[in-house]
Design a protein around this motif. Structure first.
Motif, mmCIF file in Angstrom:
data_model
loop_
_atom_site.group_PDB
_atom_site.id
_atom_site.type_symbol
_atom_site.label_atom_id
_atom_site.label_comp_id
_atom_site.label_asym_id
_atom_site.label_seq_id
_atom_site.Cartn_x
_atom_site.Cartn_y
_atom_site.Cartn_z
ATOM 1 N N ASP A 1 25.931 42.582 19.980
ATOM 2 C CA ASP A 1 25.507 41.245 19.570
ATOM 3 C C ASP A 1 24.927 41.313 18.155
ATOM 4 O O ASP A 1 24.819 42.394 17.558
ATOM 5 N N LEU A 2 24.528 40.163 17.622
ATOM 6 C CA LEU A 2 24.061 40.116 16.235
ATOM 7 C C LEU A 2 22.773 40.902 16.025
ATOM 8 O O LEU A 2 22.574 41.512 14.970
ATOM 9 N N VAL A 3 21.872 40.906 17.023
ATOM 10 C CA VAL A 3 20.604 41.621 16.877
ATOM 11 C C VAL A 3 20.851 43.132 16.823
ATOM 12 O O VAL A 3 20.283 43.839 15.979
ATOM 13 N N LYS A 4 21.712 43.623 17.699
ATOM 14 C CA LYS A 4 22.046 45.055 17.671
ATOM 15 C C LYS A 4 22.714 45.422 16.345
ATOM 16 O O LYS A 4 22.435 46.457 15.742
ATOM 17 N N LYS A 5 23.620 44.554 15.910
ATOM 18 C CA LYS A 5 24.329 44.797 14.642
ATOM 19 C C LYS A 5 23.340 44.832 13.482
ATOM 20 O O LYS A 5 23.410 45.698 12.607
ATOM 21 N N MET A 6 22.396 43.878 13.499
ATOM 22 C CA MET A 6 21.371 43.812 12.451
ATOM 23 C C MET A 6 20.566 45.112 12.412
ATOM 24 O O MET A 6 20.282 45.652 11.336
ATOM 25 N N ARG A 7 20.218 45.626 13.593
ATOM 26 C CA ARG A 7 19.426 46.856 13.650
ATOM 27 C C ARG A 7 20.223 48.053 13.140
ATOM 28 O O ARG A 7 19.694 48.897 12.415
ATOM 29 N N MET A 8 21.490 48.121 13.522
ATOM 30 C CA MET A 8 22.322 49.238 13.053
ATOM 31 C C MET A 8 22.524 49.183 11.540
ATOM 32 O O MET A 8 22.494 50.211 10.863
ATOM 33 N N TYR A 9 22.718 47.983 11.006
ATOM 34 C CA TYR A 9 22.866 47.828 9.561
ATOM 35 C C TYR A 9 21.606 48.298 8.832
ATOM 36 O O TYR A 9 21.667 48.752 7.698
ATOM 37 N N ASP A 10 20.450 48.172 9.510
ATOM 38 C CA ASP A 10 19.180 48.540 8.879
ATOM 39 C C ASP A 10 18.825 50.008 9.118
ATOM 40 O O ASP A 10 17.711 50.427 8.841
ATOM 41 N N GLY A 11 19.778 50.761 9.673
ATOM 42 C CA GLY A 11 19.559 52.194 9.842
ATOM 43 C C GLY A 11 18.913 52.596 11.156
ATOM 44 O O GLY A 11 18.556 53.765 11.348
ATOM 45 N N GLN A 12 18.735 51.637 12.083
ATOM 46 C CA GLN A 12 18.141 51.971 13.372
ATOM 47 C C GLN A 12 19.221 52.438 14.347
ATOM 48 O O GLN A 12 20.382 52.061 14.230
ATOM 49 N N GLU A 13 18.796 53.231 15.330
ATOM 50 C CA GLU A 13 19.726 53.698 16.354
ATOM 51 C C GLU A 13 19.806 52.672 17.477
ATOM 52 O O GLU A 13 18.796 52.089 17.871
ATOM 53 N N VAL A 14 21.003 52.420 17.950
ATOM 54 C CA VAL A 14 21.225 51.521 19.087
ATOM 55 C C VAL A 14 21.991 52.317 20.144
ATOM 56 O O VAL A 14 23.040 52.890 19.842
ATOM 57 N N GLU A 15 21.433 52.350 21.351
ATOM 58 C CA GLU A 15 22.029 53.160 22.402
ATOM 59 C C GLU A 15 23.478 52.755 22.679
ATOM 60 O O GLU A 15 23.803 51.574 22.771
ATOM 61 N N GLY A 16 24.330 53.766 22.796
ATOM 62 C CA GLY A 16 25.733 53.515 23.117
ATOM 63 C C GLY A 16 26.626 53.375 21.898
ATOM 64 O O GLY A 16 27.838 53.222 22.030
#
Length: 631
Positions: A373-388
């Protein structure tokens, strides 16, 4: 600081850097070091490189842009490598206009301004020194004095390339003042300066009926026609157009595609052949980098017109999208606020981050990747890890939409809304909720937003509010933990002991009783569940931690509390969960007792001393978190 002393030092430094001599003296300089003879494109590239380049993960980061440009690393890398670097090596791209195309307030003008300021400073360094024929209105390259027939020999001797011819003014002066004796022609060191119109030109379109082509190419000085008797006499011509003055440096075309066609056709010869037509003279040589900028709608209109195909083929279009990283967007807001008169106002922690979350969500496009989703995408773009999801998924998403970042809310809108909130309410401190409220109120006044976009943006404001709620609860809960770091580290070490025993099918020893026990499954799961590690995934997660510990050990590095972001997050959430009831009771009590009051004061002090809050926003945060926990 003694102002006039500093002014005197600057003037003395300018005097020290100044140089005049003959063309013969200049040749001796080039025999020692040929860099002053580099082209304008090479000068810009060398200027950018001089600030330093960092390489990481196969990408280059140019420090020159870091102070003003945020979140556009990929665009800047492409700009420098595909245009400036290639042009500096005299490849064919230097015969193209550089067109920066992107949305409003996306950083196009800032990029060009940076290049101009950088060139000005670089020309005052030894490596960036620029020499010109003294008195030439176009700051002519002295090497143009070399006759065409002799150039191959001179180029070989000096290790330079000579391109272009003397301007009409210098041709006449060589004949009349120096009687053809080129080695005595006076040469001086010049400093690129937009204010002094040396090496930098700026052209901005205005009313097509009143704007004259002379603004670009210079004009006849009618007051001297009677004296010199001819319009083709260089002394009767003012070589003061923007293309004349930008020679040896950079020419900026503001909102280029709004220009009348007759202005654009002048660029065809300049880009391809390095010369342009002015007055009744032969083609005039010019060595300059042409940078233009425009928005996407004007560019699409331009390329749809078949008449523009010739000019279009002489352009290198570089998209400059909005930043798509929350942390970088925060830096943009901080920069804009520091440039304003709002610096005296205290901005609560996470306020700008919350606004940045909203802005970034408006710019992102839904990924086709399952579960993203957009929130997960936003976090990944900002260098954060998202499970999976892994690094390969991030790169795939970044290449999913070429136009991502070309639409959405611009930084100026957010800053305008913050300004509006401050002025209306006369606040000493502004928090995330104040900013979100101001953004929401401004959507009705935003003329370009459709009804559908407004509904979508209202949803993004709600998401940004939820993200802030989590940040606020975490901040207060963290402040409630006495000696938080020590508690977290103790729990961290305990967890590591247990997973090591679990993965090795062994037991752990109780430090107090010296008894051996089975790994504490309940403890491990209570931590892992905080970050959504399922029962089926627990073994893989624990083994991944042990592999990371082993990798650190091989490199003689200590695996500590901050070495694994997701594990640290799990530990913190576990501690917060254990404290939740205490926090809830303390923050929400309307008439706190002495113990509760003492605890509130301690937490408030910690928020102020350690987390950047002021007394106003610290108390507001505690009240707000109390209401959240009671819902």
């Amino acid at each position: 600081m003694n102002i006039f002393e500093r002014v005197a030092e600057f003037r003395a430094e300018t005097d020290r850097l100044s140089w005049t001599g003959t063309f013969k003296d200049y040749i001796q300089i080039l025999q020692k070091d040929p860099t002053p003879a580099m082209t304008a494109h090479a000068r810009v590239y060398e200027m950018i490189k001089s600030y330093g380049v960092e390489e990481s993960g196969g990408h280059k980061r140019y420090k020159f842009f870091e102070q003003e440009i945020f979140g556009l690393d990929r665009s800047v890398e492409r700009l420098v490598e595909e245009y400036f670097h290639s042009a500096a090596r005299r490849l064919d791209v230097r015969k193209r206009i550089l067109l920066l195309m992107g949305p409003v307030s996306g950083g196009k003008s800032t990029l060009v301004t940076l290049l101009k300021r950088g060139l000005e400073q670089f020309s005052r360094t030894e490596k960036g020194a620029v020499y010109a024929i003294e008195g030439c209105p176009m700051h002519e390259d002295p090497l143009h004095l070399i006759p065409l027939e002799l150039r191959p020999e001179v180029e070989k001797e000096l290790g330079v390339r000579i391109e272009g011819n003397l301007c009409p003014s210098c041709q006449m002066r060589v004949r009349t003042e120096y009687d053809g004796d080129i080695e005595e022609v006076r040469v001086e060191r010049v400093f690129i300066s937009e204010d002094s119109r040396v090496g930098i030109g700026t052209f901005s379109p205005s009313d097509p009926k009143s704007q004259d082509i002379a603004d670009l190419t210079g004009s006849i000085d009618f007051s001297t026609i009677t004296e010199y008797g001819s319009e083709s006499d260089p002394r009767a011509y003012r070589f003061d157009g923007e293309l004349n003055k930008a020679n040896r440096g950079l020419m900026e075309f503001q909102e280029m595609l709004k220009c009348d066609e007759k202005f654009l056709w002048n660029l065809l010869s300049l880009t391809q052949e390095g010369n342009f037509k002015a007055g009744r003279f032969a083609l005039i040589s010019a060595d300059e980098l042409i940078v233009a900028h425009t928005n996407e709608s004007e560019y699409k209109s331009f390329i749809s017109n078949k008449k523009n195909e010739a000019l279009q083929s002489r352009m290198i279009v570089m998209p400059v999208p909005y930043n798509l990283k929350v942390s970088e967007e925060e830096k943009i807001y901080k920069k804009l606020i520091e440039q304003s008169d709002m610096r005296h106002v205290h901005i609560a922690p996470h306020a700008l981050k919350t606004a940045a979350i909203f802005s970034i969500l408006t710019r992102l496009k839904e990924s086709k990747k399952q579960g993203m989703d957009l929130v997960k995408k936003m976090r990944m773009y900002d260098g954060q890890e998202v499970e999976g999801y892994k690094e390969a998924d991030l790169k795939e998403m970044q290449n999913e939409y070429l136009e991502e970042g070309m639409t959405g809310i611009d930084p100026r809108y957010v800053i305008n809304r913050i300004s509006s909130a401050l002025i209306k309410q006369d606040l000493e401190c502004i928090n995330a909720l104040d900013i979100l409220r101001a953004i929401k109120d401004g959507l009705d006044q935003h003329a370009s937003i459709t009804k559908e976009e407004r509904e979508k943006y209202l949803n993004f404001i709600s998401i940004a509010r939820k993200e802030y709620d989590e940040l606020a609860k975490k901040e207060v809960q963290k402040a409630f933990v006495y000696s938080f770091e020590e508690s977290a580290k103790t729990l961290f070490e305990n967890y590591l002991d247990n997973i090591e025993a679990f993965c090795n099918w062994s037991k752990i020893r109780d430090p107090l009783t010296d008894e051996t026990m089975d790994p504490d499954e309940r403890l491990m799961r209570s931590i892992e569940e905080q970050i959504g590690v399922s029962e089926n995934a627990k073994k893989a997660f624990r083994e991944e931690i042990l592999i990371r510990i082993s990798a650190y050990s091989r490199k003689d590095k200590k695996f500590d509390y901050n070495s694994h972001d997701r594990l640290r997050e799990a530990i913190e959430k576990k501690l917060f969960a254990d404290l939740k009831d205490i926090v809830k009771i303390t923050t929400s009590t309307k008439t706190p007792d002495a113990i509760q009051l003492k605890r509130i004061n301690e937490v408030s002090t910690r928020l102020i001393d350690e987390h950047g809050y002021c007394p106003v926003c610290a108390n507001e945060l505690l009240r707000y978190v109390g209401s959240l926990l009671n819902r």
